[in-house]
Motif scaffolding. Structure first.
Motif, PDB file in Angstrom:
ATOM      1  N   ASP A 199     -14.468  24.119 -90.915  1.00 20.13           N
ATOM      2  CA  ASP A 199     -14.764  24.386 -92.319  1.00 20.13           C
ATOM      3  C   ASP A 199     -13.617  25.193 -92.917  1.00 20.13           C
ATOM      4  O   ASP A 199     -13.347  26.302 -92.490  1.00 20.13           O
ATOM      5  CB  ASP A 199     -16.076  25.169 -92.402  1.00 20.13           C
ATOM      6  CG  ASP A 199     -16.494  25.493 -93.822  1.00 20.13           C
ATOM      7  OD1 ASP A 199     -15.700  25.329 -94.762  1.00 20.13           O
ATOM      8  OD2 ASP A 199     -17.644  25.935 -93.986  1.00 20.13           O
ATOM      9  N   GLU A 200     -12.935  24.610 -93.892  1.00 14.06           N
ATOM     10  CA  GLU A 200     -11.743  25.252 -94.443  1.00 14.06           C
ATOM     11  C   GLU A 200     -11.976  25.816 -95.833  1.00 14.06           C
ATOM     12  O   GLU A 200     -11.023  26.029 -96.575  1.00 14.06           O
ATOM     13  CB  GLU A 200     -10.582  24.254 -94.475  1.00 14.06           C
ATOM     14  CG  GLU A 200     -10.828  23.081 -95.387  1.00 14.06           C
ATOM     15  CD  GLU A 200      -9.598  22.623 -96.121  1.00 14.06           C
ATOM     16  OE1 GLU A 200      -9.235  23.259 -97.116  1.00 14.06           O
ATOM     17  OE2 GLU A 200      -9.008  21.625 -95.695  1.00 14.06           O
ATOM     18  N   ARG A 201     -13.229  26.069 -96.186  1.00  9.07           N
ATOM     19  CA  ARG A 201     -13.497  26.618 -97.520  1.00  9.07           C
ATOM     20  C   ARG A 201     -12.590  27.796 -97.823  1.00  9.07           C
ATOM     21  O   ARG A 201     -12.455  28.701 -97.005  1.00  9.07           O
ATOM     22  CB  ARG A 201     -14.951  27.099 -97.622  1.00  9.07           C
ATOM     23  CG  ARG A 201     -15.897  26.022 -98.050  1.00  9.07           C
ATOM     24  CD  ARG A 201     -17.276  26.569 -98.143  1.00  9.07           C
ATOM     25  NE  ARG A 201     -17.910  26.412 -96.828  1.00  9.07           N
ATOM     26  CZ  ARG A 201     -19.201  26.518 -96.618  1.00  9.07           C
ATOM     27  NH1 ARG A 201     -20.018  26.798 -97.590  1.00  9.07           N
ATOM     28  NH2 ARG A 201     -19.690  26.345 -95.420  1.00  9.07           N
ATOM     29  N   LEU A 202     -11.980  27.765 -98.954  1.00  8.68           N
ATOM     30  CA  LEU A 202     -11.145  28.855 -99.482  1.00  8.68           C
ATOM     31  C   LEU A 202      -9.835  29.095 -98.741  1.00  8.68           C
ATOM     32  O   LEU A 202      -9.128  30.053 -99.035  1.00  8.68           O
ATOM     33  CB  LEU A 202     -11.941  30.163 -99.546  1.00  8.68           C
ATOM     34  CG  LEU A 202     -13.197  30.134-100.413  1.00  8.68           C
ATOM     35  CD1 LEU A 202     -13.896  31.476-100.349  1.00  8.68           C
ATOM     36  CD2 LEU A 202     -12.873  29.787-101.845  1.00  8.68           C
TER      37      LEU A 202
ATOM     38  N   MET B  55     -18.562  24.766-101.732  1.00  3.72           N
ATOM     39  CA  MET B  55     -19.019  26.153-101.609  1.00  3.72           C
ATOM     40  C   MET B  55     -20.506  26.250-101.266  1.00  3.72           C
ATOM     41  O   MET B  55     -20.933  27.187-100.621  1.00  3.72           O
ATOM     42  CB  MET B  55     -18.720  26.934-102.889  1.00  3.72           C
ATOM     43  CG  MET B  55     -17.238  27.187-103.109  1.00  3.72           C
ATOM     44  SD  MET B  55     -16.402  27.950-101.698  1.00  3.72           S
ATOM     45  CE  MET B  55     -17.157  29.557-101.718  1.00  3.72           C
ATOM     46  N   ASP B  56     -21.303  25.253-101.662  1.00  6.99           N
ATOM     47  CA  ASP B  56     -22.738  25.282-101.347  1.00  6.99           C
ATOM     48  C   ASP B  56     -23.044  24.679 -99.972  1.00  6.99           C
ATOM     49  O   ASP B  56     -24.202  24.530 -99.595  1.00  6.99           O
ATOM     50  CB  ASP B  56     -23.550  24.577-102.441  1.00  6.99           C
ATOM     51  CG  ASP B  56     -23.245  23.092-102.549  1.00  6.99           C
ATOM     52  OD1 ASP B  56     -22.441  22.565-101.748  1.00  6.99           O
ATOM     53  OD2 ASP B  56     -23.819  22.446-103.452  1.00  6.99           O
ATOM     54  N   GLY B  57     -21.991  24.332 -99.228  1.00  7.32           N
ATOM     55  CA  GLY B  57     -22.175  23.821 -97.875  1.00  7.32           C
ATOM     56  C   GLY B  57     -22.316  22.306 -97.784  1.00  7.32           C
ATOM     57  O   GLY B  57     -22.402  21.762 -96.687  1.00  7.32           O
ATOM     58  N   THR B  58     -22.326  21.621 -98.909  1.00  7.64           N
ATOM     59  CA  THR B  58     -22.441  20.168 -98.888  1.00  7.64           C
ATOM     60  C   THR B  58     -21.067  19.534 -98.708  1.00  7.64           C
ATOM     61  O   THR B  58     -20.043  20.174 -98.916  1.00  7.64           O
ATOM     62  CB  THR B  58     -23.077  19.635-100.197  1.00  7.64           C
ATOM     63  OG1 THR B  58     -22.239  20.008-101.301  1.00  7.64           O
ATOM     64  CG2 THR B  58     -24.480  20.189-100.389  1.00  7.64           C
TER      65      THR B  58
END
Length: 169
Positions: A111-114, A79-82
């Protein structure tokens, strides 16, 4: 050439071929396919992970059968981009597909966050699916969600390039 920047992907995919979206997890790989015009992503199934060579062979068969010209792999960025160990695992899978399985299609990351949690929310809230049924479809739906996000970004990129003024001659 196989690992490419996301912004360069479409220029590397031969005309008439499609994109395959992958949501690589520890137990399964969710799969989704684009249409030939790169507009719509459709979930097509999952690969139950086992030995790499078996998984790669199954993936290669899907690529041939579905006329795939490029792959988009979901990258589970924090979530923090790392990038943590899960991202390293996905990047290694992509590299192994190239080095060990001989994949020649360009591979880009998205980027597949969430994505999985968004799909879970939809399946619970809108589709009112049981837990058992959700388990059966969440990975391929997450792959479609990832691929659709990438297709939308690629379409926006193409529109932006088309609207740029031509340099004076």
């Amino acid at each position: 050439m196989p690992l490419v920047a996301f912004t360069d992907l479409l220029s590397k995919v031969p005309k008439g071929l499609r994109l395959l979206g992958l949501d690589p997890g520890t137990k399964t790989i969710g799969l989704a396919i684009s249409d030939g015009g790169f507009m719509v992503a459709s979930p097509i199934g999952t690969i139950k992970r086992s030995k790499f060579t078996k998984d790669a062979k199954e993936l290669a068969g899907i690529c041939k059968e579905r006329e795939v010209g490029g792959l988009i792999m979901g990258l589970p960025v924090n979530m923090d981009g790392t990038e943590g160990p899960r991202c390293q695992s996905v990047r290694q899978l992509a590299q192994n597909l190239i080095d060990k399985a001989g994949f020649t299609q360009p591979i880009a990351f998205w980027d597949e966050r969430l994505s999985t949690s968004a799909v879970e929310r939809f399946l619970v809230g809108e589709a009112d699916m049981t837990r058992k049924r959700r388990a059966d479809v969440v990975d391929k739906m997450a792959a479609a969600y990832i691929l659709q996000g990438a297709l939308d970004a690629l379409a926006n990129q193409s529109r932006a390039q088309e609207s740029e003024p031509s340099p004076p001659t």
